[in-house]
Design a protein around this motif. Structure first.
Motif, PDB file in Angstrom:
ATOM      1  N   ALA A   1       0.816  -1.208   0.000  1.00 41.56           N
ATOM      2  CA  ALA A   1       0.000   0.000   0.000  1.00 41.56           C
ATOM      3  C   ALA A   1       0.853   1.261   0.000  1.00 41.56           C
ATOM      4  CB  ALA A   1      -0.936  -0.011   1.207  1.00 41.56           C
ATOM      5  N   LEU A   2       1.984   1.220   0.673  1.00 46.63           N
ATOM      6  CA  LEU A   2       2.869   2.375   0.772  1.00 46.63           C
ATOM      7  C   LEU A   2       3.864   2.459  -0.382  1.00 46.63           C
ATOM      8  CD1 LEU A   2       3.593   2.266   4.603  1.00 46.63           C
ATOM      9  CD2 LEU A   2       2.311   4.034   3.389  1.00 46.63           C
ATOM     10  N   ARG A   3       3.788   1.490  -1.299  1.00 49.31           N
ATOM     11  CA  ARG A   3       4.686   1.448  -2.468  1.00 49.31           C
ATOM     12  C   ARG A   3       6.155   1.441  -2.027  1.00 49.31           C
ATOM     13  NH1 ARG A   3       1.535   3.206  -6.940  1.00 49.31           N
ATOM     14  NH2 ARG A   3      -0.597   2.540  -6.475  1.00 49.31           N
ATOM     15  N   LEU A   4       6.458   0.639  -1.006  1.00 48.59           N
ATOM     16  CA  LEU A   4       7.827   0.559  -0.530  1.00 48.59           C
ATOM     17  C   LEU A   4       8.702  -0.173  -1.545  1.00 48.59           C
ATOM     18  CD1 LEU A   4       7.449  -0.355   3.268  1.00 48.59           C
ATOM     19  CD2 LEU A   4       7.496   1.902   2.186  1.00 48.59           C
ATOM     20  N   THR A   5       9.943   0.230  -1.615  1.00 46.14           N
ATOM     21  CA  THR A   5      10.907  -0.515  -2.414  1.00 46.14           C
ATOM     22  C   THR A   5      11.249  -1.824  -1.709  1.00 46.14           C
ATOM     23  OG1 THR A   5      12.835   0.456  -1.329  1.00 46.14           O
ATOM     24  CG2 THR A   5      11.903   1.674  -3.194  1.00 46.14           C
ATOM     25  N   ALA A   6      11.972  -2.692  -2.398  1.00 47.03           N
ATOM     26  CA  ALA A   6      12.373  -3.966  -1.790  1.00 47.03           C
ATOM     27  C   ALA A   6      13.229  -3.725  -0.546  1.00 47.03           C
ATOM     28  CB  ALA A   6      13.125  -4.818  -2.810  1.00 47.03           C
ATOM     29  N   ASP A   7      14.141  -2.744  -0.609  1.00 47.83           N
ATOM     30  CA  ASP A   7      14.982  -2.440   0.549  1.00 47.83           C
ATOM     31  C   ASP A   7      14.141  -1.914   1.705  1.00 47.83           C
ATOM     32  OD1 ASP A   7      17.224  -3.200  -0.861  1.00 47.83           O
ATOM     33  OD2 ASP A   7      17.764  -1.156  -1.441  1.00 47.83           O
ATOM     34  N   GLU A   8      13.190  -1.033   1.411  1.00 52.76           N
ATOM     35  CA  GLU A   8      12.330  -0.480   2.456  1.00 52.76           C
ATOM     36  C   GLU A   8      11.426  -1.556   3.064  1.00 52.76           C
ATOM     37  OE1 GLU A   8      12.038   4.011   0.479  1.00 52.76           O
ATOM     38  OE2 GLU A   8      10.523   2.490   0.059  1.00 52.76           O
ATOM     39  N   HIS A   9      10.938  -2.461   2.207  1.00 52.42           N
ATOM     40  CA  HIS A   9      10.097  -3.559   2.693  1.00 52.42           C
ATOM     41  C   HIS A   9      10.894  -4.444   3.654  1.00 52.42           C
ATOM     42  CE1 HIS A   9       7.118  -6.988   1.435  1.00 52.42           C
ATOM     43  NE2 HIS A   9       7.195  -6.834   2.739  1.00 52.42           N
ATOM     44  N   ALA A  10      12.110  -4.793   3.265  1.00 53.14           N
ATOM     45  CA  ALA A  10      12.955  -5.613   4.141  1.00 53.14           C
ATOM     46  C   ALA A  10      13.246  -4.882   5.446  1.00 53.14           C
ATOM     47  CB  ALA A  10      14.258  -5.971   3.424  1.00 53.14           C
ATOM     48  N   HIS A  11      13.425  -3.566   5.357  1.00 54.63           N
ATOM     49  CA  HIS A  11      13.690  -2.782   6.558  1.00 54.63           C
ATOM     50  C   HIS A  11      12.481  -2.801   7.486  1.00 54.63           C
ATOM     51  CE1 HIS A  11      15.778   0.244   8.894  1.00 54.63           C
ATOM     52  NE2 HIS A  11      14.713   1.030   8.872  1.00 54.63           N
ATOM     53  N   LEU A  12      11.283  -2.690   6.934  1.00 59.23           N
ATOM     54  CA  LEU A  12      10.061  -2.738   7.750  1.00 59.23           C
ATOM     55  C   LEU A  12       9.945  -4.078   8.468  1.00 59.23           C
ATOM     56  CD1 LEU A  12       7.357  -1.548   8.680  1.00 59.23           C
ATOM     57  CD2 LEU A  12       6.342  -2.403   6.549  1.00 59.23           C
ATOM     58  N   LEU A  13      10.228  -5.168   7.774  1.00 62.00           N
ATOM     59  CA  LEU A  13      10.179  -6.488   8.409  1.00 62.00           C
ATOM     60  C   LEU A  13      11.211  -6.587   9.531  1.00 62.00           C
ATOM     61  CD1 LEU A  13       9.785  -8.766   5.252  1.00 62.00           C
ATOM     62  CD2 LEU A  13       8.014  -8.167   6.909  1.00 62.00           C
ATOM     63  N   GLY A  14      12.402  -6.022   9.292  1.00 63.11           N
ATOM     64  CA  GLY A  14      13.423  -6.056  10.316  1.00 63.11           C
ATOM     65  C   GLY A  14      13.058  -5.219  11.533  1.00 63.11           C
ATOM     66  N   LEU A  15      12.428  -4.065  11.290  1.00 65.78           N
ATOM     67  CA  LEU A  15      11.969  -3.246  12.419  1.00 65.78           C
ATOM     68  C   LEU A  15      10.934  -4.004  13.242  1.00 65.78           C
ATOM     69  CD1 LEU A  15      11.579   0.247  10.710  1.00 65.78           C
ATOM     70  CD2 LEU A  15      13.272  -0.378  12.435  1.00 65.78           C
ATOM     71  N   ALA A  16      10.047  -4.722  12.564  1.00 65.32           N
ATOM     72  CA  ALA A  16       9.034  -5.503  13.278  1.00 65.32           C
ATOM     73  C   ALA A  16       9.686  -6.585  14.130  1.00 65.32           C
ATOM     74  CB  ALA A  16       8.058  -6.119  12.285  1.00 65.32           C
ATOM     75  N   ASP A  17      10.709  -7.237  13.609  1.00 62.80           N
ATOM     76  CA  ASP A  17      11.443  -8.229  14.406  1.00 62.80           C
ATOM     77  C   ASP A  17      12.042  -7.589  15.649  1.00 62.80           C
ATOM     78  OD1 ASP A  17      10.876 -10.238  12.623  1.00 62.80           O
ATOM     79  OD2 ASP A  17      12.794 -10.122  11.576  1.00 62.80           O
ATOM     80  N   GLN A  18      12.610  -6.392  15.472  1.00 67.35           N
ATOM     81  CA  GLN A  18      13.240  -5.695  16.582  1.00 67.35           C
ATOM     82  C   GLN A  18      12.207  -5.333  17.651  1.00 67.35           C
ATOM     83  OE1 GLN A  18      14.834  -1.558  16.077  1.00 67.35           O
ATOM     84  NE2 GLN A  18      16.800  -2.596  16.273  1.00 67.35           N
ATOM     85  N   VAL A  19      11.061  -4.800  17.217  1.00 66.08           N
ATOM     86  CA  VAL A  19      10.014  -4.404  18.162  1.00 66.08           C
ATOM     87  C   VAL A  19       9.495  -5.618  18.925  1.00 66.08           C
ATOM     88  CG1 VAL A  19       7.646  -3.536  18.307  1.00 66.08           C
ATOM     89  CG2 VAL A  19       9.327  -2.333  16.918  1.00 66.08           C
ATOM     90  N   ALA A  20       9.345  -6.744  18.209  1.00 68.27           N
ATOM     91  CA  ALA A  20       8.791  -7.945  18.836  1.00 68.27           C
ATOM     92  C   ALA A  20       9.822  -8.732  19.633  1.00 68.27           C
ATOM     93  CB  ALA A  20       8.179  -8.848  17.761  1.00 68.27           C
ATOM     94  N   GLY A  21      11.092  -8.309  19.596  1.00 71.20           N
ATOM     95  CA  GLY A  21      12.134  -9.026  20.322  1.00 71.20           C
ATOM     96  C   GLY A  21      12.534 -10.320  19.668  1.00 71.20           C
ATOM     97  N   ARG A  22      12.260 -10.442  18.354  1.00 68.70           N
ATOM     98  CA  ARG A  22      12.648 -11.663  17.646  1.00 68.70           C
ATOM     99  C   ARG A  22      14.089 -11.572  17.175  1.00 68.70           C
ATOM    100  NH1 ARG A  22       7.132 -11.049  15.350  1.00 68.70           N
ATOM    101  NH2 ARG A  22       8.057  -9.819  13.678  1.00 68.70           N
TER     102      ARG A  22
END
Length: 274
Positions: free
Chosen positions: A69-90
């Motif tokens: 929906a946000l038209r993220l690039t592949a790098d930005e998409h990977a960054h979002l997933l990584g931020l989610a891992d960090q927030v969740a303590g994974r």
């Protein structure tokens, strides 16, 4: 993650995703929360909890939908997933424990001469470099071997402003790359960000923009004090898959640019790489 989503939502307008802007002046820059939620197929309340940091474990499916929906690039998409891992303590999705530079990489640095080459870690600390690599960035080799960093050099060394013909673009690339390192090398990233934020208003402003992309092949224009103006192709290799990268500047043999690198090599007899 909340900051990243808010900033990205503010940078994409209704027209960019095929939505009507409606009559009158919009008070919200970019998409409204309810518009983004609808585009991603999630409830408004659930998206608000994510953006406010109250939802700490959104699924990959939800994050993928938000990225689309946000038209993220592949790098930005990977960054979002990584931020989610960090927030969740994974556990991060890839390790950030680069091994010391071994003889194979050192041989590679010597084999590509006169092309300037560096082994970098995730925050662009220079783990090793050939003589031309240090000579290409005047002053980089003046710091002890364990304190050389190309991002610090770009923002804080006085020679960098003249050396990089397009300093603004180089600086944005540095900061965008450093955002990717938040996830896999959080400690070193935080330390470098704190240092540069305190020392450079330009770095602080770029850091707040949350731009994210991974540096790959391209070109860099230099105004070098010894070899003059030269534009070199750059290549980034990841030989070990552990965060270390080889950055290589090169030019085809027989070109004026390659001749300039040969001249650069002739100046390096007294330059030490350690």
């Amino acid at each position: 993650m909340a900051d990243f989503l808010r900033i990205r939502r503010g940078r994409i307008g209704p027209a960019d995703v095929g939505l009507p802007t409606g009559p009158g002046r919009r008070r919200t820059p970019g998409l409204r929360r309810e518009e983004l939620a609808a585009l991603a197929g999630v409830s408004v309340d659930y998206y608000i909890r994510i953006e406010q940091g109250r939802e700490r474990a959104p699924s990959d499916a939800v994050l993928d939908a938000l990225a689309r929906a946000l038209r993220l690039t592949a790098d930005e998409h990977a960054h979002l997933l990584g931020l989610a891992d960090q927030v969740a303590g994974r556990t991060p999705r890839r390790s950030a424990s680069p091994r010391p530079v071994g003889p194979g990489l050192r041989l590679l640095l010597e084999s590509v001469r006169p092309s300037p080459a560096y082994v970098l870690d995730e925050v662009n600390d220079v783990l090793d470099a050939n003589a031309e690599g240090l000579a290409l960035m005047p002053g980089l080799g003046d710091r002890p071997a364990g304190e050389r960093n190309t991002i610090r050099y770009t923002f804080l060394h006085p020679a960098a402003r003249t050396l990089f013909a397009d300093w603004d673009r180089v600086a944005r690339n540095c900061v965008a790359h450093l955002h990717t390192a938040e996830l896999t090398a959080p400690g070193p990233t935080a330390a470098l960000v704190a240092e540069l934020t305190a020392s450079s208003g330009e770095f602080a402003a770029l850091w707040r923009r949350h731009e994210v992309w991974v540096k790959r092949a391209g070109e860099t224009a230099f105004r070098h004090p010894v070899i003059g103006p030269v534009t070199l192709a750059n290549e980034v290799l990841s030989p070990a898959g552990d965060g270390r990268r080889v950055l290589l500047y090169q030019a085809p043999p027989g070109t004026a640019e390659h001749d300039a690198l040969v001249l650069l090599a002739m100046t390096t007899q007294d330059v030490s790489t350690s």
